[in-house]
Design a protein around this motif. Structure first.
Motif, mmCIF file in Angstrom:
data_model
loop_
_atom_site.group_PDB
_atom_site.id
_atom_site.type_symbol
_atom_site.label_atom_id
_atom_site.label_comp_id
_atom_site.label_asym_id
_atom_site.label_seq_id
_atom_site.Cartn_x
_atom_site.Cartn_y
_atom_site.Cartn_z
ATOM 1 N N THR A 6 4.153 5.315 3.599
ATOM 2 C CA THR A 6 3.444 6.581 3.642
ATOM 3 C C THR A 6 4.285 7.843 3.023
ATOM 4 O O THR A 6 5.541 7.917 3.602
ATOM 5 N N HIS A 32 4.090 -1.245 3.907
ATOM 6 C CA HIS A 32 3.140 -0.390 3.719
ATOM 7 C C HIS A 32 3.793 1.206 4.017
ATOM 8 O O HIS A 32 4.402 1.416 5.200
ATOM 9 N N VAL A 38 -1.741 -0.898 -6.695
ATOM 10 C CA VAL A 38 -0.976 0.196 -5.731
ATOM 11 C C VAL A 38 -0.366 1.550 -6.337
ATOM 12 O O VAL A 38 -0.947 2.283 -6.193
ATOM 13 N N LYS A 80 4.300 -7.614 4.028
ATOM 14 C CA LYS A 80 4.494 -6.623 2.917
ATOM 15 C C LYS A 80 4.598 -5.214 3.856
ATOM 16 O O LYS A 80 4.518 -4.910 4.672
ATOM 17 N N GLY A 137 3.896 -4.969 7.879
ATOM 18 C CA GLY A 137 2.742 -5.332 8.355
ATOM 19 C C GLY A 137 2.644 -6.828 8.784
ATOM 20 O O GLY A 137 3.686 -7.513 8.741
ATOM 21 N N LYS A 139 0.227 5.254 0.888
ATOM 22 C CA LYS A 139 -0.847 6.368 1.219
ATOM 23 C C LYS A 139 0.026 7.725 1.146
ATOM 24 O O LYS A 139 1.398 7.610 1.480
ATOM 25 N N SER A 152 0.879 -1.187 0.101
ATOM 26 C CA SER A 152 0.098 -0.077 -0.105
ATOM 27 C C SER A 152 0.864 1.239 0.064
ATOM 28 O O SER A 152 1.958 1.154 0.591
#
Length: 563
Positions: free
Chosen positions: A205, A203, A401, A201, A197, A176, A174
């Protein structure tokens, strides 16, 4: 057959536009009436009010129920042909690249339809051409400028990910983006925070760095980068400088968390292996710096030789960080002693992070304060203005993604564009007006008209200001200027003629299609190129020099097609 009267009508429509441009050029270059700051204010007025209201006026007064779909289809087919050919070329040719794909597509398919096209084509072929040109403008704003923005943001996202996660991008689940990040164009200093996580994987930001926020609060740097993706007709100070992008991702921690004892050697990101004690420059951001992670990561990197050669304290940690307009920033060094690796001081691996600022381009170590033998400083990614080669086995995040990230950034860019609202509201009003014949209130109509009437002249005036502030009318050089002019005035019209013939367009409509494809370079692609630093000199030349030769070239097309 074109008569002398026809020729005079064309000149009477176009010469006043050139008068406005020449007056603006002389006001800066010869008479010194306007300063650069005053020119920037004029640009802003045109960006926020004049051009959006001009777009609204033309769109709201054109009947959407009488659209010529064959003409629009020909224009669409031209752009699709060019885009597909460029994608094939960029995919299979060694010389192909995403940067050149974007630039050539802009040169070949996106003319200045609003400012030059409407008055010129109306003078040449009659009032019905205004409706045709407005239809092209609407499709360009809704589809093609959005697609161009999508390509630019994809390029920015690809550069960011390949710089920060060269070996682990495929593990990103992901991405963000903080709400205050409106673009990946490089005008803002960005940093990435990565965590692992439960699924194993990454994640990620993306947020503005503390240095970027401080710079904006203090008003440091150059003129505010444009939030308007195209309305700032000629941005005077939006060139992209080398800006840092930080990353909190530590590969050593990632591999430790996933059970891997060692990780492959990286050669294109700024990690612990890129920390050289001899470079006495440190990041201004210290609050989020986790020293224990750096010390731990140092055990994985062959830095002992560099440490022994340094004349400084062997425990000092230094790093490079680039500001937008300044030399490398020097600050206090971080320290980590041997006792920093004790078990009691090590944080849990789920909360460890290292946030480092990296530059967008390589730096010649011989020009900096570091040792001349140093070959890797900061990110070993691509030079500014180019995307890293994708054929080196580097993985990218999943398509879903990347698509979500780019759509978010494109949406944020569009909603800050005054012309987006002007085009949408104008189109909605035209649907209402021509369907139910509802007249606009006179007060609103005259309020819009008084500014939109100035839009055309002000757009040309700001072009003259921009030309006067440039050191050269051909900043990209004669060879590239010749190539750009050939693509703009020969390739574009030729492909448009072929697309029109394929769809069965003949007669005067074919001539209109060819002439509108031979107009000067569109302004919005130049603003994009300036903001994202993708061949801005070529687009600048195409706008400036192209505008000067556009009138004689379109007249030649007009005469030849009228024989």
């Amino acid at each position: 057959m074109i008569t002398g009267h026809d020729f005079y009508m064309v000149l009477s429509a176009m010469v006043p536009l050139y008068v406005a441009m020449i007056l603006a050029y002389g006001s800066v270059r010869w008479w010194k009436i306007f300063t650069p700051d005053q020119c920037s204010g004029i640009n802003r007025f045109v960006a926020v009010f004049a051009v959006p209201l001009l777009s609204f006026h033309f769109i709201s007064t054109s009947d959407p129920y009488a659209m010529n779909f064959r003409f629009i289809a020909a224009d669409t087919l031209q752009k699709v042909i060019v885009l597909v050919a460029l994608i094939v070329w960029a995919s299979f040719s060694k010389r192909g690249s995403l940067d050149w794909l974007i630039t050539i597509f802009s040169l070949a398919t996106l003319p200045n339809t609003l400012v030059m096209g409407i008055p010129l084509l109306v003078a040449m072929y009659g009032e019905y051409c205004q409706s045709l040109m407005v239809q092209i403008v609407v499709v360009q704003c809704i589809i093609w400028y959005t697609l161009l923005l999508f390509l630019f943001e994809y390029r920015g996202a690809k550069m960011l990910i390949m710089e920060q996660f060269p070996d682990t991008a495929g593990s990103i689940a992901s991405l963000k983006v903080d709400s205050d990040v409106v673009s990946l164009d490089g005008n803002d200093q960005l940093e990435t925070d990565a965590s692992v996580g439960d699924d194993g994987k990454l994640h990620v930001t993306v947020r503005k760095s503390n240095a970027s926020r401080s710079s904006r609060r203090s008003g440091a740097g150059h003129t505010r980068p444009s939030n308007f993706s195209g309305a700032e007709i000629y941005s005077l100070s939006t060139s992209r400088n080398q800006t840092p992008r930080g990353s909190s991702f530590n590969p050593a921690d990632f591999y430790a968390m996933t059970g891997v004892q060692s990780y492959p050697k990286r050669d294109s990101s700024f990690g612990a292996g890129d920390v050289y004690p001899a470079l006495k420059v440190s990041s201004p951001r210290t609050s989020s710096f986790d020293e224990t992670s750096v010390c731990k990561a140092q055990t994985h990197q062959p830095l002992q030789q560099s440490h022994s050669k340094s004349t400084n304290n062997a425990n000092e940690l230094h790093m490079y960080v680039w500001g937008s307009n300044e030399a490398p920033v020097r600050g206090a060094a971080s320290h980590c002693g041997n006792d920093a690796l004790t078990k009691s001081q090590r944080s849990d691996h789920d909360t460890r992070e290292v946030r480092l600022s990296v530059s967008d381009s390589r730096v010649n170590p011989e020009t900096e304060d570091g040792p001349t033998g140093l070959s890797k400083v900061g990110s070993a990614g691509p030079t500014t203005g180019s995307v890293p080669e994708s054929g080196t086995g580097k993985q990218m995040p999943p398509t879903s993604v990347m698509t979500r990230l780019i759509l978010i950034m494109v949406w944020r860019k569009l909603i800050r564009n005054p012309n987006t609202y002007a085009s949408i509201i104008g189109f909605v009003w035209s649907l209402i007006h021509f369907r139910w014949h509802i007249a606009m209130p006179l007060i609103i109509e005259k309020s819009i008209a008084i500014l939109s009437d100035a839009g055309l002249g002000m757009a040309m005036f700001t072009l003259g200001l921009f030309m006067a502030l440039q050191p050269s009318l051909i900043p990209c050089g004669k060879a590239q200027a010749t190539y750009a002019m050939a693509v703009r005035f020969l390739t574009g019209p030729a492909v448009m003629a072929a697309a029109s013939l394929i769809l069965g367009i003949r007669g005067e409509l074919l001539r209109v299609a060819i002439v509108q494809a031979a107009l000067s370079q569109g302004i919005v692609p130049f603003v994009f190129a300036k903001e994202y630093n993708v061949h801005p000199q070529i687009l600048s030349t195409s706008v400036i020099f192209g505008m000067l030769i556009a009138l004689p070239i379109t007249l030649i097309y007009y005469i030849l097609l009228g024989l």
